[in-house]
Design a protein around this motif. Structure first.
Motif, mmCIF file in Angstrom:
data_model
loop_
_atom_site.group_PDB
_atom_site.id
_atom_site.type_symbol
_atom_site.label_atom_id
_atom_site.label_comp_id
_atom_site.label_asym_id
_atom_site.label_seq_id
_atom_site.Cartn_x
_atom_site.Cartn_y
_atom_site.Cartn_z
ATOM 1 N N PRO A 75 -4.881 10.290 21.523
ATOM 2 C CA PRO A 75 -3.556 9.696 21.633
ATOM 3 C C PRO A 75 -3.510 8.440 20.769
ATOM 4 O O PRO A 75 -4.514 7.760 20.594
ATOM 5 N N TYR A 76 -2.402 8.152 20.200
ATOM 6 C CA TYR A 76 -2.334 6.966 19.377
ATOM 7 C C TYR A 76 -0.964 6.345 19.511
ATOM 8 O O TYR A 76 -0.037 6.918 20.048
ATOM 9 N N LEU A 77 -0.853 5.198 19.004
ATOM 10 C CA LEU A 77 0.402 4.471 19.019
ATOM 11 C C LEU A 77 0.723 4.009 17.630
ATOM 12 O O LEU A 77 -0.149 3.884 16.791
ATOM 13 N N VAL A 78 1.958 3.741 17.423
ATOM 14 C CA VAL A 78 2.304 3.091 16.173
ATOM 15 C C VAL A 78 2.354 1.602 16.456
ATOM 16 O O VAL A 78 3.072 1.144 17.327
ATOM 17 N N LEU A 79 1.568 0.871 15.752
ATOM 18 C CA LEU A 79 1.461 -0.551 16.013
ATOM 19 C C LEU A 79 1.905 -1.330 14.793
ATOM 20 O O LEU A 79 1.707 -0.908 13.671
ATOM 21 N N THR A 80 2.498 -2.436 15.017
ATOM 22 C CA THR A 80 2.822 -3.301 13.902
ATOM 23 C C THR A 80 1.943 -4.538 14.010
ATOM 24 O O THR A 80 1.932 -5.214 15.028
ATOM 25 N N TYR A 81 1.215 -4.797 12.981
ATOM 26 C CA TYR A 81 0.285 -5.908 13.017
ATOM 27 C C TYR A 81 0.990 -7.238 12.839
ATOM 28 O O TYR A 81 1.836 -7.375 11.979
ATOM 29 N N LEU A 82 0.581 -8.155 13.620
ATOM 30 C CA LEU A 82 0.971 -9.527 13.335
ATOM 31 C C LEU A 82 -0.214 -10.220 12.694
ATOM 32 O O LEU A 82 -0.105 -10.963 11.750
ATOM 33 N N SER A 83 -1.342 -9.975 13.233
ATOM 34 C CA SER A 83 -2.554 -10.417 12.572
ATOM 35 C C SER A 83 -3.679 -9.517 13.034
ATOM 36 O O SER A 83 -3.524 -8.736 13.969
ATOM 37 N N PHE A 84 -4.783 -9.650 12.398
ATOM 38 C CA PHE A 84 -5.842 -8.704 12.678
ATOM 39 C C PHE A 84 -7.177 -9.412 12.763
ATOM 40 O O PHE A 84 -7.504 -10.279 11.973
ATOM 41 N N GLN A 85 -7.943 -9.059 13.766
ATOM 42 C CA GLN A 85 -9.284 -9.602 13.898
ATOM 43 C C GLN A 85 -10.204 -8.457 14.206
ATOM 44 O O GLN A 85 -9.897 -7.642 15.063
ATOM 45 N N GLY A 86 -11.324 -8.401 13.572
ATOM 46 C CA GLY A 86 -12.226 -7.312 13.887
ATOM 47 C C GLY A 86 -13.014 -6.947 12.659
ATOM 48 O O GLY A 86 -12.740 -7.449 11.573
ATOM 49 N N THR A 87 -13.991 -6.083 12.846
ATOM 50 C CA THR A 87 -14.826 -5.780 11.696
ATOM 51 C C THR A 87 -14.360 -4.538 10.958
ATOM 52 O O THR A 87 -14.612 -4.370 9.793
ATOM 53 N N HIS A 88 -13.669 -3.664 11.652
ATOM 54 C CA HIS A 88 -13.209 -2.448 10.982
ATOM 55 C C HIS A 88 -11.707 -2.436 10.893
ATOM 56 O O HIS A 88 -11.046 -2.043 11.846
ATOM 57 N N PRO A 89 -11.141 -2.870 9.793
ATOM 58 C CA PRO A 89 -9.697 -2.762 9.710
ATOM 59 C C PRO A 89 -9.330 -1.286 9.805
ATOM 60 O O PRO A 89 -9.926 -0.464 9.105
ATOM 61 N N PRO A 90 -8.414 -0.923 10.650
ATOM 62 C CA PRO A 90 -8.033 0.476 10.744
ATOM 63 C C PRO A 90 -7.393 0.912 9.430
ATOM 64 O O PRO A 90 -6.866 0.079 8.710
ATOM 65 N N ALA A 91 -7.502 2.195 9.181
ATOM 66 C CA ALA A 91 -6.902 2.715 7.968
ATOM 67 C C ALA A 91 -5.441 2.327 7.966
ATOM 68 O O ALA A 91 -4.741 2.506 8.939
ATOM 69 N N ILE A 92 -4.990 1.778 6.884
ATOM 70 C CA ILE A 92 -3.610 1.350 6.908
ATOM 71 C C ILE A 92 -2.976 1.589 5.552
ATOM 72 O O ILE A 92 -3.590 1.412 4.527
ATOM 73 N N SER A 93 -1.785 2.030 5.558
ATOM 74 C CA SER A 93 -1.067 2.176 4.309
ATOM 75 C C SER A 93 0.407 2.187 4.660
ATOM 76 O O SER A 93 0.776 2.303 5.818
ATOM 77 N N SER A 94 1.217 2.066 3.645
ATOM 78 C CA SER A 94 2.643 2.031 3.927
ATOM 79 C C SER A 94 3.116 3.366 4.485
ATOM 80 O O SER A 94 4.192 3.461 5.042
ATOM 81 N N LEU A 95 2.276 4.386 4.350
ATOM 82 C CA LEU A 95 2.648 5.667 4.945
ATOM 83 C C LEU A 95 2.573 5.612 6.464
ATOM 84 O O LEU A 95 3.077 6.488 7.148
#
Ligand code: ADP
Ligand code: MG
Length: 781
Positions: A75-95
């Motif tokens: 299951p997943y969600l659509v999230l909008t980042y405000l900022s990000f902390q962590g070692t593995h940035p999730p795959a992200i693209s404008s898609l």
């Protein structure tokens, strides 16, 4: 690490990904709402927020079968980042932006798109047509003549429902193109009034008949444009893609949405890395991703559409094979195995005392297994063979090889009864040889279990036979060298993986009596090597199979009575399907009462069904196998491995409700003794009868399975969910057999060179995205 590039973007995040985010959640198509500020860990937040929701609803896990859409299980969600902390940035693209950002998607549309499983721009891009209408072979209406089968494109100039004198309601439309007009009639489909309107542009194919003039009776039709619009504006060309749609959103609206955004979306795909390495794309001769997607949505010909599909299918197959290759590497290459020597001081005498000669297939398979066992790596092999092909003996040879090398062997069965049966068979076949057989099942008393556990732990038990009780933590083998799993398909993927973990270097042989085509075997068990027992031991009589109408029931009942009078036993099998479980169980129980009190009051009739307690089931089964029951009424619980040679008749009620493979398993319960056996299928008429006739005409399990699969799809063969068969969106196991082989070759090539995918981070990431937990299991050593 804070990553500003992510700000304001959305991403799909696996719920179990350990990432800290500040986020805003767009969910269910409602406007994104800022839920939290400050760093939060995703999983607790999601649990808190969505823990009580049905994953099929709000959280966006997609399982929409009828729309043809399927997707990662996580299951997943659509999230909008405000900022990000962590070692593995999730795959992200404008898609990964929510669909609301697309042209033509307002707040009203988003929830409808969500119903189709379309949450992000990427989802829209991968929302493939489920079929194409080929408009490249259109006949001008003027040239239609009676007897032709034609495709036309024309505009509706009038439409309506006509009642006939016999009460049939016909929907009729007059359709016109530049050359002329023709009447189209859909008998019995008055509801089309709500689908086809005056002014619509239709693509229609069907036979041209004569009925007060020329008339087309459409076999298929598609509305390709509405009033005042042309096909081109809606993105149709010579080939019209038809998309999965949903209530409130027509396939034309979906098509328009896709096509209005396609160029823009494709540009972004081009910018992104294609998940497939360039050298694979070249070797396998598939299209790059952007081109494939273009071809899928906007083909100039059906061939182009197929080329696009082929690329996407390859990718699906490839990633699953990559998962298998990782599993295989772990199971076979990563840990040292045992190089068993051919000592032969048990194997030879055992062979000599067998009451029959081995079939050629058994000899061949024994050699394959023997070579695996002699090699210093771990064996990880699937032994496939139809019911009665003689798998047990093969397994016994392998177990003796382990024992004569000073190791222990374990044989695991899915039920208590089968475990007992195996223990008896093994003890009988091993008579006179210095090998002890110890049984361990969950049903045994605490004291017995302790004793068995002790024999196993001290090494006194050469061969241990049991249920999954064998793999519980409390059971510690002294020196386990080989694990054999019977009826493998009864165990889920998880259990199989747990098994692989059991003995650190033990060889593994899994056996399955479900004949499955090779393509499916590669997909389900791609991490295993496969041996096939494709020959029956000689001298077995075929089971005489007949398909009978309900009206023949009295005769059938009489026939069963005669068989029982001759000292035989019979099965009556009733269907029990999940959706109508209660009703089915009731009818099976009622029939049992009727057989017992009215039909066979003088015979011993018993009932067994899946809802019964395990002990009670075992008791009934035991009584039947001892001959204390004449007629056993059952739901399908008897299908696995039960061996009662004296049972010679099986009557299957509502046979049309069973899959053929299931019937095949059932039929394997008779014909196990010296007497002639019978399988009688009671069923109504109709198309099911054809299926059943085919079944009656052959005992070749593979042929039956292939036919079954073509008819019903792979999933039905044996609960695909449980066995881990993915829902492919593009791949078709039958059609893509060659592609599957190449996917396997390429995946193994990569894993052989780079087992941890360290040099292929993209592959590793996509693999995790698609197969989440399963992929991670193979990453952590
Ligand atoms: P399955 O593959 O369904 O597990 P089994 O191993 O139970 O089949 O074998 C079915 C029966 O056939 C058993 O009674 C077994 O002893 C017998 N059998 C096995 N191999 C041979 C053979 N080569 N010749 C004759 N009988 C055999
Ligand atoms: Mg068996």
């Amino acid at each position: 690490m804070a990553d500003d590039r992510l700000r304001g973007r959305a991403a799909r995040i696996a719920l179990n990904q350990p990432t800290k985010l500040q986020l805003q959640i767009s969910h269910g198509g409602t406007e994104g709402r800022k839920l939290r500020t400050g760093a939060v860990s995703v999983s607790p937040l999601l649990r808190e927020r969505f823990g009580s929701l049905d994953p099929r609803g709000g959280t966006g896990a997609r399982h929409s079968r009828d729309s043809g859409v399927s997707a990662p299980r996580t299951p997943y969600l659509v999230l909008t980042y405000l900022s990000f902390q962590g070692t593995h940035p999730p795959a992200i693209s404008s898609l990964d932006r929510p669909v609301q950002f697309l042209k033509g998607v307002g707040p009203g549309r988003a929830p409808l798109l969500q119903k189709l499983g379309l949450l992000t721009a990427r989802d829209v891009l991968y929302h493939a047509p489920h079929r194409y209408e080929d408009a490249s072979t259109i006949t001008p209406i003027r040239s239609l003549s009676t007897g032709m089968d034609a495709t036309i494109v024309g505009r509706v100039i009038s439409a309506g429902v006509l009642p006939t004198r016999r009460g049939l309601r016909i929907f009729q439309a007059v359709v016109k193109d530049d050359s002329g007009m023709v009447e189209c009639a859909w008998p019995g489909q008055p509801y089309l009034e709500r689908v086809i309107h005056k002014g619509d542009l239709l693509l229609i194919s069907g036979p041209v008949k004569f009925f007060h003039g020329r008339q087309i009776q459409p076999r298929e039709f598609t509305v390709i444009a509405g009033e005042g619009e042309t096909a081109a504006e809606e993105g149709g060309g010579a080939i019209f893609p038809v998309y999965p749609a949903t209530e409130g959103l027509t396939h034309r609206q979906v098509r328009k949405l896709v096509h209005d955004n396609l160029d823009d979306l494709l540009r972004r795909v081009r910018d992104e890395d294609d998940a497939l390495p360039a050298d694979i794309i070249q070797r396998v001769e598939v299209e790059p991703l952007w081109k494939a997607l273009d071809h899928v949505h906007r083909p100039a010909s059906l061939q182009e559409a197929e080329q696009g599909r082929r690329r996407l299918a390859f990718e699906e197959l490839f990633f699953l094979q990559l998962l298998h290759a990782r599993a295989r590497h772990r199971a076979v290459a990563e840990r040292p195995g045992i190089a068993f020597e051919r000592k032969d001081f048990l194997v030879k005498p055992f062979h000599r005392q067998l009451p029959f000669t081995l079939t050629a297939a058994q000899k061949r398979v024994l050699k394959e297994i023997g070579d695996d066992m002699a090699a210093p790596r771990r064996m990880n092999r699937l032994l496939q063979g139809d019911v009665g092909a003689g798998k047990t003996v093969v397994a016994l040879f392998a177990m003796l090889r382990a024992v004569e090398n000073g190791y222990q062997a374990a044989l695991m069965a899915p039920t208590e009864i089968l475990a007992e049966q195996h223990a008896r068979t093994l003890t009988r076949l091993l008579d006179g040889l210095p090998v002890s057989v110890t049984m361990l099942t969950g049903r045994m008393g605490a004291k017995q279990r302790r004793e068995a556990g002790f024999r196993i732990a001290s090494g006194g038990a050469g061969i241990a036979v049991g249920t999954h009780a064998l793999i519980q933590d409390s059971v510690a083998f002294d020196k386990l060298g080989l694990v054999v799993v019977d009826e493998q398909h009864r165990f889920g993927v998880k259990q199989r993986l747990a098994l692989a973990e059991m003995g650190t270097s033990a060889d593994m042989l899994v056996m399955s009596a479900t004949p499955i085509p090779r393509s499916l075997a590669l997909t389900l068990y791609g991490d295993l090597d496969v041996s096939v027992l494709d020959e029956r031991p000689p001298g077995r009589r075929p089971v005489r199979t007949a398909v009978r109408f309900e009206s023949a029931r009295p005769k059938v009942l009489q026939f069963v009575r005669e068989e029982v009078a001759r000292g035989r036993q019979a099965y009556f099998v009733y269907p029990l399907v999940e959706e109508s479980e209660k009703v089915d169980l009731k009818s099976a129980t009622e029939e049992y009462e009727r057989l017992k009190t009215e039909v066979y009051p003088d015979l011993r009739v018993a009932l067994i069904h899946g809802q019964m307690h395990g002990d009670d089931k075992d008791e009934v089964m035991r009584a039947f196998s001892k001959g204390e029951v004449d007629v056993l009424v059952s739901t399908t619980v008897i299908e696995v491995g039960i061996d009662v040679p004296n049972a010679t008749v099986m009557v299957v009620e509502h046979a049309d409700r069973f899959g053929l493979s299931q019937l095949h398993q059932l039929r394997g319960r008779v014909g196990r003794g010296a007497e002639e056996s019978f399988c009688i299928l009671l069923a109504g008429g109709g198309e099911a009868r054809e299926r059943l006739q085919l079944f009656a005409s052959t005992e070749d399990g593979f042929r039956i399975a292939e036919y079954d699969m073509r008819q019903r799809g792979y999933g039905d063969l044996f609960g695909a969910r449980q066995t881990g068969l993915p829902d492919f969106r593009f791949a078709d196991l039958e059609k893509d057999f060659n592609l599957l082989g190449r996917a396997r070759t390429e995946a193994r090539r990569i894993v052989d060179a780079d087992p941890e995918l360290e040099r292929n981070p993209m592959l590793r990431r996509v693999l995790e995205e698609r197969y989440g937990e399963r992929a991670r299991m193979y990453h952590v050593g």
